[in-house]
Design a protein around this motif. Structure first.
Motif, PDB file in Angstrom:
ATOM      1  N   THR A  68       0.838  -1.195   0.000  1.00  0.00           N
ATOM      2  CA  THR A  68       0.000   0.000   0.000  1.00  0.00           C
ATOM      3  C   THR A  68       0.869   1.239   0.000  1.00  0.00           C
ATOM      4  O   THR A  68       1.980   1.249   0.571  1.00  0.00           O
ATOM      5  CB  THR A  68      -0.965   0.014   1.205  1.00  0.00           C
ATOM      6  OG1 THR A  68      -1.875   1.105   1.079  1.00  0.00           O
ATOM      7  CG2 THR A  68      -0.197   0.123   2.522  1.00  0.00           C
ATOM      8  N   ASP A  69       0.388   2.264  -0.638  1.00  0.00           N
ATOM      9  CA  ASP A  69       1.108   3.532  -0.695  1.00  0.00           C
ATOM     10  C   ASP A  69       0.083   4.636  -0.904  1.00  0.00           C
ATOM     11  O   ASP A  69      -0.371   4.870  -2.035  1.00  0.00           O
ATOM     12  CB  ASP A  69       2.133   3.527  -1.827  1.00  0.00           C
ATOM     13  CG  ASP A  69       2.944   4.826  -1.886  1.00  0.00           C
ATOM     14  OD1 ASP A  69       3.052   5.496  -0.848  1.00  0.00           O
ATOM     15  OD2 ASP A  69       3.440   5.163  -2.974  1.00  0.00           O
ATOM     16  N   GLY A  70      -0.304   5.279   0.171  1.00  0.00           N
ATOM     17  CA  GLY A  70      -1.247   6.384   0.077  1.00  0.00           C
ATOM     18  C   GLY A  70      -2.589   5.967  -0.486  1.00  0.00           C
ATOM     19  O   GLY A  70      -3.329   5.197   0.139  1.00  0.00           O
ATOM     20  N   PRO A  71      -2.910   6.429  -1.715  1.00  0.00           N
ATOM     21  CA  PRO A  71      -4.253   6.182  -2.259  1.00  0.00           C
ATOM     22  C   PRO A  71      -4.428   4.806  -2.903  1.00  0.00           C
ATOM     23  O   PRO A  71      -5.480   4.535  -3.492  1.00  0.00           O
ATOM     24  CB  PRO A  71      -4.396   7.268  -3.329  1.00  0.00           C
ATOM     25  CG  PRO A  71      -2.990   7.478  -3.808  1.00  0.00           C
ATOM     26  CD  PRO A  71      -2.120   7.317  -2.589  1.00  0.00           C
ATOM     27  N   VAL A  72      -3.408   3.938  -2.809  1.00  0.00           N
ATOM     28  CA  VAL A  72      -3.471   2.664  -3.532  1.00  0.00           C
ATOM     29  C   VAL A  72      -3.155   1.498  -2.596  1.00  0.00           C
ATOM     30  O   VAL A  72      -2.257   1.580  -1.758  1.00  0.00           O
ATOM     31  CB  VAL A  72      -2.474   2.642  -4.713  1.00  0.00           C
ATOM     32  CG1 VAL A  72      -2.512   1.297  -5.431  1.00  0.00           C
ATOM     33  CG2 VAL A  72      -2.794   3.746  -5.692  1.00  0.00           C
ATOM     34  N   PHE A  73      -3.926   0.428  -2.775  1.00  0.00           N
ATOM     35  CA  PHE A  73      -3.640  -0.850  -2.123  1.00  0.00           C
ATOM     36  C   PHE A  73      -3.610  -1.923  -3.204  1.00  0.00           C
ATOM     37  O   PHE A  73      -4.496  -1.969  -4.068  1.00  0.00           O
ATOM     38  CB  PHE A  73      -4.724  -1.197  -1.098  1.00  0.00           C
ATOM     39  CG  PHE A  73      -4.680  -2.628  -0.626  1.00  0.00           C
ATOM     40  CD1 PHE A  73      -3.897  -2.996   0.459  1.00  0.00           C
ATOM     41  CD2 PHE A  73      -5.404  -3.621  -1.278  1.00  0.00           C
ATOM     42  CE1 PHE A  73      -3.842  -4.317   0.893  1.00  0.00           C
ATOM     43  CE2 PHE A  73      -5.360  -4.944  -0.857  1.00  0.00           C
ATOM     44  CZ  PHE A  73      -4.574  -5.291   0.229  1.00  0.00           C
ATOM     45  N   LEU A  74      -2.592  -2.779  -3.179  1.00  0.00           N
ATOM     46  CA  LEU A  74      -2.510  -3.918  -4.088  1.00  0.00           C
ATOM     47  C   LEU A  74      -2.275  -5.183  -3.263  1.00  0.00           C
ATOM     48  O   LEU A  74      -1.509  -5.162  -2.294  1.00  0.00           O
ATOM     49  CB  LEU A  74      -1.362  -3.760  -5.088  1.00  0.00           C
ATOM     50  CG  LEU A  74      -1.411  -2.573  -6.056  1.00  0.00           C
ATOM     51  CD1 LEU A  74      -0.169  -2.569  -6.941  1.00  0.00           C
ATOM     52  CD2 LEU A  74      -2.663  -2.598  -6.897  1.00  0.00           C
TER      53      LEU A  74
END
Length: 648
Positions: free
Chosen positions: A39-45
């Motif tokens: 995850t990094d700020g506005p994104v989750f994978l």
């Protein structure tokens, strides 16, 4: 092979950690070797990976490239690696261990959102470009891997399957009535004309051969890639066409046996699966591996009721292929005690939707189960071969000769074809006349002769009127007998280009692989093979009294003549399904009568036709009624009823 998840916060704020955990908790139920999230700020994978290729063990998905500010979650096996290495100038020292996900990222670095157009293989992936604040989602040309999504407010979530999306807070589990109406009304095996629809109202899917780019809160959907050949292939001789066929087909097969595990194949007594198995066995021999083959056969107590031109048990032909090809460890599975009725609930769990292939469901699932137990990681099939490698409609070609006044060639072909098939000249001329001048032989409804009446029996008349489904299907070129396209060349192209057909095939392949850890792969719909087949003149597909002539000639050194030249006996898969359900008929009948008394079911299903059909079958159907429309309608009704009850 992976189950992937992605969440994008459209307002740029951080993704809720609980949303990511909810999706990953569902994905951990799938067969896999490795589970990670990023995850990094506005994104989750997130990824639940099952290692298939030799390179997979070195992979850790999601893959993050801090230098390029790129991240990828991928469910992908890329087949044109050698071509991509050259196009991307990958140094030879880096090629051997490069994972497919890393290769996709390299393609994105060079071509951006157009990268999927350069990829050949089975794939669905999501890439986050941190510098551009852009998310790219993509799905392969045939939709062999799935990618579903849901948008609510400022959250956009993607997943390989539907269940992780339903696990998110605020995602309702509501029936998409338009999808269900089309599922019931379309005579063919696919579900909906809307390639982006699913059975759930607020959950959609990225269509095959499409990308979606999300930037600045806006989503842009675009088609990607093409099956169109650059030109028609004009070679000097039939032998050159055969050699060209073998080259492209062998490459498609070879690229699909790249695996760290064992390679298996479904094997019937026909040309498509036989050619796949024979080419694979030869390629595996060079690697010191043996091909596993699985063939479904009827149980010992089944009496074959099919006519002399058909057979329910293809063992004789299968064994001929095994002997001829060599390097095949064959296994014959009768699935004693298993029936379409016993598998309904499991199939609904797997597909997350109702399904139409009821009669063959038990052995399709059973072969995947057995392959998984035997350590296979790849299961080869020839499922799309009828429209690619083994296409060759004799009557269509003979009708062309008739309309072009090619009398001598036509008469020669009629004589040879009639002898090969055991059909008299008078009968053949009648069939050719119907093909050449269809307007003289149309049904009153303008559709094809012999169309199935299952849709009109299955769907409630009131539901059909309320949704306007039959008018919608007519607008999309679908009549009571299926597609209204009469030209065989156009129909072939339509079937292979159709995103709706891709959705049906991709859903079963993807979800079976997640359940049993076996990746289904079909060389007969490799884009390179399809483009080649589209480029070959029609006269190469019919000739010398043979339909499907190109594959018959090209496999001379791969398949025995008993298979190659067989135009008299056709295998009939699923002919024993009624025999299998008879012990449970009373229970099934009781459930169908319960359906008829359930107001919720009556809102969608044609309960009057169901009651009438049950009455007509009395104490139970006969095995030879396996393809009776009313019996198949009853089975689909039962599947739909159980699916509807999951919304209660």
């Amino acid at each position: 092979m992976s189950a992937i998840a992605a969440i994008l916060s459209l307002d740029g704020g951080p993704v809720s950690p609980s949303d990511g955990r909810a999706m990953m908790e569902v994905m951990r139920r799938y067969d896999g070797d490795d589970t990670h999230s990023w995850t990094d700020g506005p994104v989750f994978l997130g990824c639940r990976a099952k290692w298939v290729t030799p390179e997979d063990e070195a992979d850790r998905l999601p893959l993050w490239d801090p230098a390029g500010q790129l991240a990828i979650a991928a469910d992908a096996v890329i087949d044109n690696r050698r071509e991509l290495f050259g196009l991307l100038d990958i140094p030879p020292a880096e090629r051997g261990g490069m994972t497919d996900a890393a290769l996709i990222l390299q393609a994105y670095r060079k071509w951006g959102p157009s990268a999927p157009e350069y990829l050949t293989g089975d794939f669905a992936f999501v890439i986050w470009d941190g510098r551009k604040r852009l998310l790219l989602g993509a799905r392969d040309l045939f939709g062999n891997r799935c990618l579903y999504y849901h948008r609510s407010g400022r959250r956009l979530a993607f997943s390989t399957t539907i269940e992780p999306l339903l696990a998110l807070p605020g995602v309702p589990k509501e029936l998409n009535e338009s999808w269900l109406a089309e599922f019931m009304a379309i005579p063919d095996m696919y579900e909906s004309t809307d390639a982006g629809a699913t059975p759930y109202r607020d959950i959609h899917q990225l269509p095959p051969a499409h990308t979606v780019v999300i930037a600045n809160g806006t989503a842009t959907l675009a088609e990607c890639g093409s099956l169109e050949p650059q030109e028609t292939v004009r070679l000097k001789s039939a032998g050159e066409y055969e050699e060209a066929f073998r080259d492209v087909f062998a490459e498609a097969v070879k690229s699909r046996i790249r695996t760290r595990g064992r390679v298996a194949a479904t094997l019937s007594g026909g040309l498509d699966s036989g050619a796949v198995a024979a080419f694979a066995a030869r390629a595996l021999s060079a690697e010191g591996k043996t091909l596993l083959s699985y063939s479904y056969v009827p149980p010992a107590d089944f009496s074959d009721w099919t006519p002399g031109s058909q057979t329910a048990d293809e063992s004789r032909f299968i064994k001929a292929t095994v002997r001829s090809a060599g390097n095949i460890s064959d296994r014959y599975l009768d699935f004693a005690g298993v029936s379409p009725l016993s598998e309904v609930d499991e199939w609904l769990d797997i597909m997350e939707a109702p399904y139409k292939f009821v009669e063959n469901s038990f052995w399709l699932k059973g072969i995947h189960e057995q392959a998984g137990r035997d350590g296979a990681s790849v299961l080869l099939t020839g499922a799309r071969g009828n429209f690619t490698v083994s296409w060759g409609p004799a009557l269509y070609y003979y009708a062309l000769l008739l309309k072009r006044l090619k009398w001598l060639r036509l008469l020669r072909e009629i004589r040879l074809f009639g002898a090969n098939r055991g059909i008299g000249r008078k009968r053949l001329l009648s069939l050719i006349g119907r093909e050449a001048f269809p307007v003289l032989h149309r049904n009153e409804d303008g559709g094809h002769a012999g169309g199935s009446d299952i849709p009109s029996m299955l769907i409630s008349p009131e539901f059909a009127v309320r949704t306007g489904v039959f008018a919608k299907l007519r607008d999309n070129g679908i009549g009571p007998g299926g597609s209204t396209i009469r030209d065989a060349v156009e129909l072939r192209m339509d079937k292979l280009r159709s995103p709706a057909v891709g959705n049906k095939n991709g859903a079963s392949a993807t979800k079976l692989s997640l359940r049993y850890g076996v990746l289904e792969r079909d060389p007969t719909c490799d884009p390179r093979v399809v483009r080649f087949c589209f480029s070959v003149p029609v006269e190469q597909y019919v000739g010398g009294g043979m339909d499907r002539a190109l594959i018959r000639r090209a496999t001379k050194d791969y398949l025995p003549d008993e298979i190659r030249l067989n135009q008299r006996i056709r295998g009939v898969q699923g002919a024993d399904w009624v025999h299998r359900i008879l012990p449970a008929w009373a229970t099934a009948k009781a459930e169908l009568l319960q359906l008829c008394s359930d107001p919720a079911a009556a809102a969608y299903l044609n309960v009057e036709r169901i009651r009438s059909a049950l009455s007509g079958f009395g104490a139970g159907p006969r095995p030879e009624q396996a393809f009776h429309p009313e019996l198949r309608m009853l089975m689909r009704s039962l599947v739909i009823y159980r699916f509807l009850r999951r919304f209660e």
